[in-house]
Scaffold this active site. Structure first.
Site, PDB file in Angstrom:
ATOM      1  N   ALA A  31      56.274  16.833  56.256  1.00  0.00           N
ATOM      2  CA  ALA A  31      56.728  18.216  56.406  1.00  0.00           C
ATOM      3  C   ALA A  31      57.470  18.414  57.725  1.00  0.00           C
ATOM      4  CB  ALA A  31      55.543  19.169  56.316  1.00  0.00           C
ATOM      5  N   GLY A  78      52.875  10.024  56.150  1.00  0.00           N
ATOM      6  CA  GLY A  78      51.745  10.935  56.156  1.00  0.00           C
ATOM      7  C   GLY A  78      52.162  12.347  55.783  1.00  0.00           C
ATOM      8  N   CYS A  79      51.181  13.177  55.522  1.00  0.00           N
ATOM      9  CA  CYS A  79      51.469  14.544  55.062  1.00  0.00           C
ATOM     10  C   CYS A  79      52.109  15.390  56.161  1.00  0.00           C
ATOM     11  CB  CYS A  79      50.196  15.209  54.533  1.00  0.00           C
ATOM     12  SG  CYS A  79      48.787  15.137  55.652  1.00  0.00           S
ATOM     13  N   TYR A  80      51.487  15.438  57.337  1.00  0.00           N
ATOM     14  CA  TYR A  80      52.078  16.198  58.445  1.00  0.00           C
ATOM     15  C   TYR A  80      53.445  15.643  58.847  1.00  0.00           C
ATOM     16  CZ  TYR A  80      47.887  19.004  59.732  1.00  0.00           C
ATOM     17  OH  TYR A  80      46.850  19.901  59.782  1.00  0.00           O
TER      18      TYR A  80
END
Length: 353
Positions: free
Chosen positions: A163, A158-160
């Site tokens: 990062a 996922g994106c979160y």
């Protein structure tokens, strides 16, 4: 060799970003794009940016031609992949899934956080986790499976979690972190998807910032799985008024007994860890990442700070939520699985202004 590719859910923000990448990719040929709501319409009529570029039109998600692809990219809502992926894998199609359906290794954990039972646990067991910098071995196994003529399944991070995990992993992996790992991350509005809601309505999202899902966000167990730190992550996401981008700030406590730990030592740890990475850049000490510096790319920029008095290590990471957080990372994973150069078809530089 050129491989036939399709995008299921191509009308969404991550899906159309995938379309843009595949159209320009030298080794993937865009053959099918699907959207039930836009079926029969041309891509250019829905997204004018593609006018004069392609005349491809949307078909429905159940298009039988999907089973003739070499690779299908799934940009569908969570739980929807469970109904699509088994059929494609059975037909010999390699699946690069951008949803959460095959990310969590424990089906009980998936049911707890997503509220539905996992209906294809046999595929869950073989799914490779799609975060190349931190799960290279799993992707290499998927590549070996593909090289044997078998369909592979990649569950993109996922994106979160991408990062946040890139920011935390080197320090956690080194065994120098104790206690709770605090993750505070801000995301642009595209991270909420194309379908509007009261939270993403312009008049609500503009000129404001808001925390949401505090302590309950579904990306929490995914971050804990990547870091191998069960029940040690406190994740607080925020919505901010920008189109795209994520800035994750991870605060960690350096373990007692490491009183000689310094900011320079932290920098060297991260620089060494990501030395061979094509897409992760550890910025010079004193510099902090900016979301606009990675927009439109698969890049991740990392910065850090350290306060010796409290043994507090703070690491920040900026990515494009539609790039490294979704479409670009999916392309990077597909490149690896298909034996292509890891960065093929991906932009290396964001717009400077």
């Amino acid at each position: 060799m050129v491989f036939k590719a399709g995008v299921v859910g191509a009308a969404g923000f991550a899906g159309v970003e995938l379309v843009r990448r595949i159209i320009e990719h030298p080794s993937f040929e865009l053959s099918i794009i699907t959207s039930d709501s836009d079926a029969g319409q041309s891509l250019a009529s829905v997204y004018t940016a593609f006018a004069g570029v392609t005349d491809i039109a949307f078909s429905r998600h159940d298009d039988p031609a999907l089973e003739g692809l070499d690779v299908a990219f799934l940009a569908v809502p969570h739980t929807a992949s469970l109904a699509v992926t088994p059929r494609l894998i059975a037909a010999g199609v390699t699946v690069i899934d951008l949803s959460a359906d095959y990310r969590l290794k424990d089906p009980a954990l998936y049911e707890k956080w997503y509220g539905v039972p996992h209906t294809s646990t046999e595929l869950l067991a073989q799914a490779a986790f799609g975060l190349p910098e931190l799960a290279a071995a799993e992707l290499q196994q998927a590549a070996q499976l593909h090289a044997q003529g078998k369909a592979a399944l990649v569950a993109c991070a996922g994106c979160y979690p991408t990062a946040s995990s890139l920011a935390a992993f080197p320090a956690v992996h080194a065994g120098i972190i104790e206690g709770v790992i605090n993750v505070h991350a801000v995301s642009g509005v595209t991270g909420a998807g194309k379908k509007p809601s009261s939270r993403t309505h312009f008049c609500h999202a503009n000129e404001g910032a808001e925390a949401y899902g505090v302590g309950t966000h579904r990306h929490t167990p995914e971050i804990e799985q990547i870091l191998s730190t069960p029940q040690r992550v406190m994740f607080v996401p925020h919505l901010v008024p920008m189109n795209r981008g994520i800035l994750s700030t991870v605060s960690m406590q350096v373990a007692a007994g490491t009183s000689d730990f310094t900011l320079q030592a932290a920098y060297q740890l991260y620089a060494d860890f990501y030395a061979s990475s094509q897409f992760v850049t550890v910025l010079p000490l004193g510099d902090q990442p900016h979301t606009s510096s990675v927009v439109g790319t698969n890049n991740a920029h990392i910065g850090m700070g350290y306060r010796a008095e409290t043994r507090s290590l703070v690491v920040t990471c900026a990515i494009d939520n539609l790039g490294k957080g979704a479409a670009d990372q999916a392309i990077q994973c597909a490149n690896i699985v298909f034996g292509l150069p890891e960065g093929e078809g991906l932009s290396s530089m964001a717009l400077p202004v």
